[in-house]
Write an enzyme that holds these catalytic residues in place. Structure first.
Site, PDB file in Angstrom:
ATOM      1  N   SER A 262       1.229   5.935   2.531  1.00  0.00           N
ATOM      2  CA  SER A 262       1.973   5.424   3.777  1.00  0.00           C
ATOM      3  C   SER A 262       3.277   5.749   3.662  1.00  0.00           C
ATOM      4  CB  SER A 262       1.878   3.861   3.774  1.00  0.00           C
ATOM      5  OG  SER A 262       2.833   3.199   2.750  1.00  0.00           O
ATOM      6  N   LYS A 263       3.874   5.624   4.741  1.00  0.00           N
ATOM      7  CA  LYS A 263       5.286   5.969   4.897  1.00  0.00           C
ATOM      8  C   LYS A 263       6.414   5.352   3.925  1.00  0.00           C
ATOM      9  CE  LYS A 263       9.409   6.087   8.234  1.00  0.00           C
ATOM     10  NZ  LYS A 263      10.013   5.208   7.266  1.00  0.00           N
ATOM     11  N   ARG A 264       5.857   4.106   3.896  1.00  0.00           N
ATOM     12  CA  ARG A 264       6.843   3.189   2.761  1.00  0.00           C
ATOM     13  C   ARG A 264       6.688   3.810   1.465  1.00  0.00           C
ATOM     14  NH1 ARG A 264       4.481  -0.362   5.982  1.00  0.00           N
ATOM     15  NH2 ARG A 264       2.612  -0.678   4.773  1.00  0.00           N
TER      16      ARG A 264
END
Length: 506
Positions: A262-264
């Site tokens: 994910s982006k996180r």
């Protein structure tokens, strides 16, 4: 034999995730391997999630990576199946909705969100299906007259597919083999919404793939649960004979392997998960991209290609053409691929080393100009050739080479303590005299003369050379000393030696 036609069909709901890029890449490699076409279609039926600029971002990302679109959005000529945005194909879909309704393979449902919520609260694990549809407000429980009246009065409704229970639905997957799902686990998915006159993804996807003559649907494994529904739709619409072959790609996993990337994860670990920078139009927040981080597009393509696929050989560096020639779906893994971002840096390093210095120098020149350093390109090319082995990215060349362009103003204290002796100033003063009379300042010639002088004086070679490097560079780093001074020139070399003699105090 049927012509290979594949499509990449993202939704314009934000930036294109690197996992989506890999899906586009695999579609492209497969199409080109088989002399086929690659289409780009924008699936924007979910109007509530539309994000301005996302479509343009997708096109720019694919262009940067060299993933050429033959037909559709971003192609040189759009193609004979236009339009390629689903929101512009609204009138096309209604025909197929009506066809399903006429055949009693779909039905109209008037249930409000509040009614659905109430039913979910009432029935544990509620899903709208053969067990519950007769408890709801739809054309199966209302009279035809009532249905007609409600529609004519403008009451909002959806059209749901009617799935019979206890049937085994078989999906033939080119990566996973045969996948069998019992129809009882499927709900009567919404196919169309009267609120905006648009189909949902499921119907639009199947209709568009049929009309655009798609031969192979290559997409992420998150769509595997939808595949039985799509197989049913092909059957209900009478298109089984031309149904595309399916291939569901493994997920890109977090670097530790636990869950989808994910982006996180990128934010947390400090690497991009998008191909190019994205500025959120609502928040103004910028997410970093591989292009702006200094990656070469060829390196990103090479890196991504091996996340979930292997050639069956030891080869790791592939040009796009080599990937096309080698690619096959039967060598795509069934299990998820860990995203090893350090390996991504390694790929960029390899491409940096293999590129001609003439190609890298203009990129590095832009960095130098930002630092207000103006210098001839031939000299930059020489510097690049000497330091690029130590860098992963062009923007790291400055740290490896700044001393070529700017004289040191301070000197590494540890090196002074270790390498600067009481006799060093007098030795370097002699070195200045030796260098001053050399006409041919080429590395080989200068090295020969300086080393002859050191030998004749019986000086310690390491002692002189380490102090020499400290004077010219300011710290114990950099390529071969005589390569450095050949680039900066005799005058600058002597100037730096004099400054070091005057500045460094024991």
């Amino acid at each position: 034999m049927r012509k290979v036609r594949v499509r990449f069909a993202p939704s314009p709901t934000g930036p294109l995730h690197i996992g989506g890029v890999r899906t586009a890449l695999y579609n492209y490699l497969f199409a080109k391997k088989h002399g086929g076409d690659m289409l780009l279609r924008i699936e924007d039926t979910d109007s509530a999630r539309f994000v301005a600029g996302a479509e343009e971002y997708i096109v720019e990302s694919l262009n940067w990576l060299g993933i050429t679109i033959d037909e559709g959005i971003g192609a040189k000529t759009e193609g004979r199946h236009a339009p390629y945005r689903q929101s512009e194909r609204k009138t096309i879909y209604r025909k197929y909705v009506d066809q399903l309704l006429d055949k009693k393979l779909a039905y109209i449902a008037f249930d409000t969100p509040e009614e659905l919520d109430a039913k979910r609260a009432e029935i544990a694990n509620f899903q709208y299906d053969a067990k519950t549809r007769n408890l709801m407000t739809n054309s199966l429980t209302l009279s035809p007259v009532e249905v007609k009246t409600r529609v004519e009065n403008g009451q909002q409704y959806v059209v749901r597919i009617k799935i019979d229970p206890n049937e085994e639905i078989k999906v033939q997957d080119l990566i996973r083999g045969e996948v069998v799902v019992n129809s009882s686990v499927l709900d009567d998915k919404v196919l169309f919404k009267s609120s905006d006159g648009l189909p949902t993804y499921h119907l639009a996807n199947v209709v568009d793939d049929y009309l655009m003559e798609i031969s192979h649907v290559i997409r992420g494994e998150e769509w595997l649960p939808s595949a039985p529904l799509h197989v049913l739709l092909y059957r209900y619409l009478g298109w089984t004979e031309v149904m595309p072959e399916f291939a569901h790609l493994p997920l890109l996993l977090k670097p530790d392997g636990n869950g989808k990337l994910s982006k996180r994860d990128g934010d947390r670990l400090g690497f991009p998960v998008f191909p190019i920078n994205w500025k959120d139009p609502k928040t103004g927040e910028t997410s970093s991209g591989y292009r702006e981080a200094g990656y070469f597009p060829e390196a990103v393509v090479n890196f991504l290609s091996l996340l979930g696929w292997n050639s069956g050989t030891e080869q790791e560096i592939f040009s796009m053409q080599e990937l096309i020639d080698s690619f096959s779906l039967d060598r795509v893994s069934k299990s998820g691929a860990k995203f090893d971002y350090e390996k991504g840096k390694w790929f960029n390093h390899k491409y940096l080393q293999s590129k001609d210095n003439v190609e890298i120098a203009p990129i590095f020149e832009k960095i130098l100009k930002e630092k207000r350093i103006s210098i001839e390109l031939s000299k930059i090319e020489k510097v690049v050739s000497l330091v690029k082995e130590r860098a992963n990215f062009v923007n790291e060349l400055w740290d490896q080479s700044n001393f070529f362009f700017v004289a040191p103003t301070q000197y590494d204290s540890k090196t002074i303590q270790k390498r600067w002796k009481s006799e060093t100033p007098s030795q370097l003063t002699e070195l200045i005299e030796v260098l001053a009379v050399i006409d041919d300042f080429s590395p080989e010639h200068t090295e020969e003369i300086v080393k002859e002088w050191i030998t004749s004086k019986e000086y310690n070679l390491g002692g002189v050379m380490n102090a020499f490097r400290l004077s010219i560079v300011g710290e114990p780093k950099g390529p071969h000393m005589f390569d450095i001074i050949a680039v900066i020139g005799k005058e600058e070399t002597i100037k730096r030696l004099k400054r070091a003699i005057e500045t460094i105090q024991l």
